[in-house]
Scaffold this active site. Structure first.
Site, PDB file in Angstrom:
ATOM      1  N   GLN A   1     -32.658 -18.798  -6.323  1.00 38.18           N
ATOM      2  CA  GLN A   1     -31.784 -17.897  -7.052  1.00 38.18           C
ATOM      3  C   GLN A   1     -32.217 -17.775  -8.515  1.00 38.18           C
ATOM      4  O   GLN A   1     -31.671 -16.970  -9.248  1.00 38.18           O
ATOM      5  CB  GLN A   1     -30.335 -18.407  -6.991  1.00 38.18           C
ATOM      6  CG  GLN A   1     -29.803 -18.522  -5.580  1.00 38.18           C
ATOM      7  CD  GLN A   1     -28.414 -19.149  -5.487  1.00 38.18           C
ATOM      8  OE1 GLN A   1     -28.181 -19.988  -4.648  1.00 38.18           O
ATOM      9  NE2 GLN A   1     -27.494 -18.748  -6.354  1.00 38.18           N
TER      10      GLN A   1
ATOM     11  N   ARG B   1     -20.488 -20.697  -4.644  1.00 35.92           N
ATOM     12  CA  ARG B   1     -19.796 -19.429  -4.873  1.00 35.92           C
ATOM     13  C   ARG B   1     -18.669 -19.626  -5.871  1.00 35.92           C
ATOM     14  O   ARG B   1     -17.522 -19.233  -5.647  1.00 35.92           O
ATOM     15  CB  ARG B   1     -19.276 -18.868  -3.548  1.00 35.92           C
ATOM     16  CG  ARG B   1     -19.194 -17.343  -3.617  1.00 35.92           C
ATOM     17  CD  ARG B   1     -19.025 -16.667  -2.308  1.00 35.92           C
ATOM     18  NE  ARG B   1     -19.003 -15.232  -2.567  1.00 35.92           N
ATOM     19  CZ  ARG B   1     -18.993 -14.317  -1.635  1.00 35.92           C
ATOM     20  NH1 ARG B   1     -19.004 -14.641  -0.385  1.00 35.92           N
ATOM     21  NH2 ARG B   1     -18.968 -13.042  -1.945  1.00 35.92           N
ATOM     22  N   CYS B   2     -19.023 -20.271  -6.953  1.00 31.20           N
ATOM     23  CA  CYS B   2     -18.019 -20.668  -7.932  1.00 31.20           C
ATOM     24  C   CYS B   2     -18.752 -20.965  -9.209  1.00 31.20           C
ATOM     25  O   CYS B   2     -19.799 -21.575  -9.209  1.00 31.20           O
ATOM     26  CB  CYS B   2     -17.306 -21.917  -7.416  1.00 31.20           C
ATOM     27  SG  CYS B   2     -16.623 -22.992  -8.658  1.00 31.20           S
TER      28      CYS B   2
ATOM     29  N   GLU C   1     -17.360 -14.273  -6.996  1.00 31.71           N
ATOM     30  CA  GLU C   1     -16.795 -15.567  -6.619  1.00 31.71           C
ATOM     31  C   GLU C   1     -15.276 -15.632  -6.681  1.00 31.71           C
ATOM     32  O   GLU C   1     -14.679 -16.609  -6.224  1.00 31.71           O
ATOM     33  CB  GLU C   1     -17.399 -16.645  -7.512  1.00 31.71           C
ATOM     34  CG  GLU C   1     -18.907 -16.665  -7.378  1.00 31.71           C
ATOM     35  CD  GLU C   1     -19.623 -17.456  -8.453  1.00 31.71           C
ATOM     36  OE1 GLU C   1     -20.677 -18.003  -8.165  1.00 31.71           O
ATOM     37  OE2 GLU C   1     -19.118 -17.512  -9.587  1.00 31.71           O
TER      38      GLU C   1
END
Ligand code: FAD
Lengths: 781, 289
Positions: free
Chosen positions: A214, A363-364, A733
């Site tokens: 990523q 996802r945070c 998110e």
């Protein structure tokens, strides 16, 4: 002129044509001539001394070319690698393994099958050592020490806020609730597992690393730093991140497999591919959450006044959390949430245990899920303790619209918000008061239904360079836009999409700013040789940072375009008016030049003294984070016979500021909600007392399918970010962060009259039934 | 997740398949592969050879004949789902196939493989016990018919002998007044059961003349709950009888604590599911009267 379809248009995703037709190019699609394959032998023990590795047992397998062990790496000073949190992590163990499924040796072979056979054949002698899996046990004096190079299992103590002031405020409250809660280990379980192809060119001294990452640029710099002593330099390293099948934070870290494939390629002079399988992915890659939180929240005269969170964070055997460097507990201090309260204190103690490392931002945006879970559970409890409906209590205690920008007790400046509007909208959509009436009737009949709210505040878009860096590199992000002579464009970014739809969203931002239709703009990311430097995609930062850079770079281009237009129209720059896609002379709309005309002129007829071309680059340093928010309401029914929780309805009202592509936003929320109910109801990775993992494959790690996913009912409010160039906030998110406590609050609500005050997650049927049984409420049919 | 190497055979007749099995004690039959191949990928099973049944004619199909519903061993789950005969006359079987795995698995998984694998978590064994089904096997010493109640000898083991191949499953033909239901409780779709209960009843007038009750994944094999059957037979299928049967089934269950829940929980679930399955089976039987 074609309609430019900038902001607010649900443009079909540009990337979908190749994904839907099977033309995506993922890491396992990369095949190079002469490529070798690497597989990894892993430890069956959670803690053990390695007494001997019988390399000959693997070498005896047909096709096996090399066996790499910790001892091999030690010779190159590569047995350990640094983590982002200034700790270190083993690439391969030299003498002891610290968790089950840890890498023990790498097998390099001429085929993937031979590599797997070699890994299975490798015999390793172990002396098992005592294991510590519970972080509370690990903190006790005399506990088994996980790390030989450290004094104890206590990694760090971090705290933030006014401890004394908060204690005093709590003492002055008329109502205080206290609750312990555990957010268990979970895993991102992206559909594509991690992997790489390392290709070392011995002649050029050049390394190409195809990687599921990523953050390609950051990885390039880290590789350069870690291998500098071996003579590798950053200009000789190219990281290519191809299409990625889901990242969710799990593809931020550097995994030992990447280093091993690189070492193997350097040693053999051939490209080496490593692709982990599903079990390896779930068992050894970075985990998320694992926070044990003790929370206290107090109110005086019905007004929330003080919050205290004390936390034990289980980091596994190394602190390999993926946080900005100055934030060992991420942005956990967003914990005061959507409420106007004056006193707060949070603390986190990091602990080593015999488990895999990690602590990634699943996802945070760095521990925000943990913070939101704590505050949203506590507000519910406090509302009840005050004898008030949780919705009404929230509405009264929210930060009010006129208080923005709002200075939180823990030091954040919230950019914008209108929390009451979002909650009221959600209540209208679901028919909140009617559900309450239905619940009362059902309760009288012995049926269990519950309604739960979560009114979360997110904090995303890391981040401003004064506080945000990773290993010293500031957390800006970048866009470089070049307009071709024919008015088409290419735009490259320092971020990397993993399914978020950047190719479309970024193109729409540029379309909005320059009036070039999205289909005329080629968006590229992920190749460090071509893209401008950036810190990558995670923590919902792409739109707040690189998206802003796209706007700023576009505006730079527009400034030059104005000069060229003035030249073409023989008018004064100050007399030109921009309307999307063209400049015209004030008062004569017919005297106009389109951006395409101007682009052509930039290469064919630019003013004397001006450089040719039409391009710009922006490295955007955000002045603040953005604070998306929303209110979710979940309605559940519980089967008293089996303990099963069924989500009957789920309404999600999200405010992410200005929406660029509403369809993509909805898609992000759909996926996020699904990933949000998962830990509430299904997912957990746990360990027995010997450190054996349970939940290490998809038969046991229960990822929701369409069958477990309710129909999502979405709503929106729009409160633009005042500091973002187009008023957008991140949205990737919000739903993962906001959803879990809504489900927990709904289940606790369903069971409240029985005396239930809390539920740990995941709220599996067995766990719910145990509670029903304990309270004499389990049914027999 | 990569299996070790193995030989592969795809004979076109049963005799050859039996011969290959006998000649090669480390060989295994391959049907739909959806139990065997995962075990091979985890290297929990390392057969030296696979003998694939897919080319042998006559092993699949669904028909009523000689008082039985005959299901070829190689019949795919999805064929049961699509069969009008099964859907209209064999509700217990229809219920069962629908809750096995997911549609993708059901396109390949076979009924014979499900029974022969004898995983206590598989769903067909209990259903076959409740039906009082029988299995036809063919081997070196010819063909024989085995009652479902004799077939399952332990976890992952059956009374099939070396070289014996299951060829057909025979379920007693549905008549007037018969009905059944399968109630499975799973943590998510595609999961093996926390517990599941198969109930088949035969009504005669207002009374239950015959009943089969069997349980999935609460013991080393599927469990036939004789006491639960006894509680139903002779009764009018009223609440008291159902409660008694449900309690008897829970008592017959022999579960262990695991990640699906405690033994107590699973027993409680068996009780609940037995009640629900029996009510539904009775309603269907009444409809078929
Ligand atoms: C994700 C997933 C979920 C699943 N969930 C469920 C579920 O919920 N419930 C359920 O019941 N099952 C479930 N299964 C198992 C699935 O139904 C299997 O396919 C089935 O158990 C075996 O059938 P098969 O045809 O695939 O057999 P195979 O896997 O090919 O064979 C299984 C075993 O039976 C033997 N065998 C096969 N056919 C014969 C024969 N004719 N004679 C003698 N021996 C034979 C083989 O040698 C092997 O040992 C699941 C499978 C998967 C992959």
């Amino acid at each position: 002129m074609a309609e430019c379809r900038g902001l607010g248009h649900s443009v079909q995703r540009k990337e979908d044509a190749r994904f839907i037709r099977g033309q995506g190019r993922y890491i396992d699609d990369v095949k190079l001539p002469g490529m070798l394959y690497l597989d990894i032998a892993r430890s069956p023990y959670a803690h053990a001394k390695i007494t001997k590795i019988h390399e000959d047992t693997a070498m005896a397998v047909d096709g096996v070319a090399a066996v790499i062990t910790g001892k091999t790496l030690e010779g190159f000073k590569l047995a350990w690698m640094p983590t982002l949190m200034s700790d270190q992590q083993m690439v391969l163990p030299v003498d002891t393994v610290k968790y089950q499924a840890q890498e023990v040796a790498a097998i390099v072979a001429t085929s993937r099958y031979a590599a797997a056979d070699g890994a299975a054949a490798l015999e390793v002698d172990y002396d098992p050592l005592p294991v510590v899996v519970d972080p509370h046990e690990a903190l006790k004096p005399g506990a088994t020490k996980v790390r030989d190079d450290k004094e104890s299992n206590h990694i760090f103590h971090w705290e933030h806020g006014d401890a004394d002031g908060t204690d005093a405020a709590l003492a002055g409250c008329d109502t205080v609730v206290e609750q312990h809660m555990h957010l268990p280990r979970i895993h991102v379980a992206s559909i594509e597992t991690c992997g790489c192809v390392a290709s070392w060119n011995p002649v050029e001294g050049h390394l190409t690393l195809y990687l599921t990452t990523q953050a390609p640029h950051a990885i390039r710099t880290v590789v350069a730093l870690v291998t500098a002593h071996l003579g590798l330099a950053e200009h000789k390293i190219r990281v290519i991140s191809p299409d990625i099948g889901g990242g969710f934070g799990g593809k931020v870290p550097v995994y030992p497999g990447y280093v091993l494939a690189t070492a193997a390629s350097v040693v053999t002079g051939k490209p080496v591919k490593w692709i982990e399988d599903r079990s390896e992915n779930l068992q050894a890659d970075s985990f998320a959450r694992d926070y044990h939180i003790t929370a206290k929240l107090g109110s005086k005269d019905g007004k929330v006044t003080a919050l205290k969170l004390d936390t034990v964070a289980d980091h596994g055997y190394s602190d390999a959390a993926a946080n900005p460097s100055k934030f060992p507990a991420g942005l956990y201090h967003i914990a005061t949430g959507s409420y106007d309260l004056e006193n707060a204190h949070v603390s986190v103690d990091g602990v080593y245990t015999n488990k895999p490392p990690g602590g990634i931002a699943y996802r945070c945006s760095f521990r925000v899920t943990e913070a939101v879970h704590a505050i949203e559970r506590m507000v519910d409890l406090l509302a009840r303790e005050n004898g008030e409906d949780p919705a009404d209590f929230r509405l009264r205690n929210f930060i009010k619209p006129e208080q923005f920008p709002y200075q939180s007790a823990l030091g954040w400046e919230y950019d914008s918000g209108n929390y009451g509007a979002a909650l009221e909208k959600a209540m209208d959509m679901i028919g909140y008061r009617e559900l309450r009436a239905e619940q009362a009737e059902k309760r009288a009949r012995g049926e269990l239904m519950g309604v739960g709210i979560s009114s979360f505040t997110e904090i995303v878009g890391a981040g401003p360079s004064k506080t945000f860096d990773i290993l010293g590199i500031k957390m800006f992000d970048s866009a470089e836009i070049r307009i071709h002579p024919t008015g088409k464009a290419i735009a490259r970014f320092g971020t990397k999409s993993q399914g978020q739809g950047h190719e479309t969203t970024y193109a729409q931002i540029i379309a909005e700013e320059l009036g070039i239709p999205p289909e005329d703009i080629q968006v590229e990311e992920g190749d460090t040789d071509t893209a401008p430097y950036g810190l990558g995609t995670y923590a919902s930062r792409s739109t707040p940072t690189a998206g802003a850079a796209a706007s700023i770079a576009s505006r730079k281009i527009r400034d030059k375009a104005r000069k060229i237009a003035a030249h073409l129209l023989e008018a004064d720059e100050a007399d030109l008016v921009w309307e999307q896609g063209k400049f015209h002379v004030k008062g004569s709309p017919d005297r106009a030049k389109t951006i395409q005309d101007i682009a052509f002129a930039a290469y064919t007829n630019h003013p004397q003294g001006m450089e040719a071309g039409l391009e710009a680059i922006s490295y955007y340093d955000p002045p603040n984070l953005t604070f998306p928010f929303g209110s979710y309401i979940c309605c559940v029914d519980i089967d008293r016979g089996t303990g099963q929780v069924r989500i009957r309805r789920f309404v999600a009202v999200d405010d992410c500021g200005v929406r660029i592509n509403p369809m993509i936003v909805d898609g992000q929320i759909h996926g996020g909600l699904t990933m949000g109910i998962a830990p509430a109801l299904l997912e957990e990775i746990s360990y027995d007392a010997d450190g054996n993992i349970t939940g290490g494959n998809f038969m046991e790690y229960l990822v929701p399918t369409a069958m477990e996913t309710p129909h999502w009912e979405l709503g929106e409010t729009v409160t633009p970010s005042p500091h973002h160039p187009i008023g957008a906030k991140g949205v990737g998110e919000s739903a993962t962060v906001g959803a879990p406590p809504a489900v927990v609050n709904a289940v606790v609500d369903a069971l409240w009259h029985l005396g239930v005050r809390h539920m740990e997650i995941p709220m599996t049927p067995a766990r719910v039934w145990d509670v029903l049984n304990e309270h004499g409420a389990a049914a027999t049919r | 997740m990569i299996p070790p190497s193995f030989d592969y055979h795809a004979p076109d007749n049963l005799e050859e398949a039996s011969r290959l099995l006998l000649a090669n004690p480390e060989a295994k039959l391959l049907a739909g592969g959806h139990s065997l191949i995962p075990m091979m990928r985890f290297r929990l099973a390392e057969p030296a050879a696979l003998v694939d049944l897919r080319k042998i004619p006559g092993l699949s199909g669904i028909r009523e004949e000689g008082g039985s519903l005959c299901i070829g061993a190689m019949t795919r789950e999805s064929e049961l789902e699509k069969s009008d005969l099964v859907q209209s006359r064999y509700p217990l079987l229809a219920d069962t196939t629908r809750v096995i795995a997911d549609p993708v698995v059901r396109n390949l998984a076979t009924v014979g493989g499900n029974v022969a694998h004898a995983d206590p978590g598989n769903d067909h064994p209990a259903t076959m016990l409740a039906y009082g089904a029988s299995f036809v096997a063919s081997g070196p010493s010819g063909q024989r018919t085995i009652a479902a109640s004799d077939f399952f000898t332990g976890p992952f083991s059956t009374c099939l002998e070396d070289g014996e191949i299951l060829t057909e499953i025979r379920v007693p033909e549905a008549g007037p007044g018969s009905g059944g239901a399968y109630q499975k409780f799973e943590r998510k779709v595609g999961d093996y059961a926390v517990a599941a209960v198969a109930v088949q009843v035969q009504l005669d007038g207002g009374r239950i003349a015959g009943a089969g009750v069997a349980l999935t994944n609460v013991g080393l094999t599927a469990i036939q709950a004789g006491a639960a059957e006894a509680a139903l037979v002779g009764s009018d299928g009223g609440d008291a009888a159902l409660d008694a049967a449900a309690q008897a089934a829970a008592a017959a269950a022999d579960p262990t604590d695991d990640h699906r829940g405690s033994a107590d929980y699973k027993r409680a679930v068996v009780r609940v599911l037995t009640h629900r399955a029996a009510s539904s089976a009775l309603a269907r039987a009444r409809e078929a009267s």
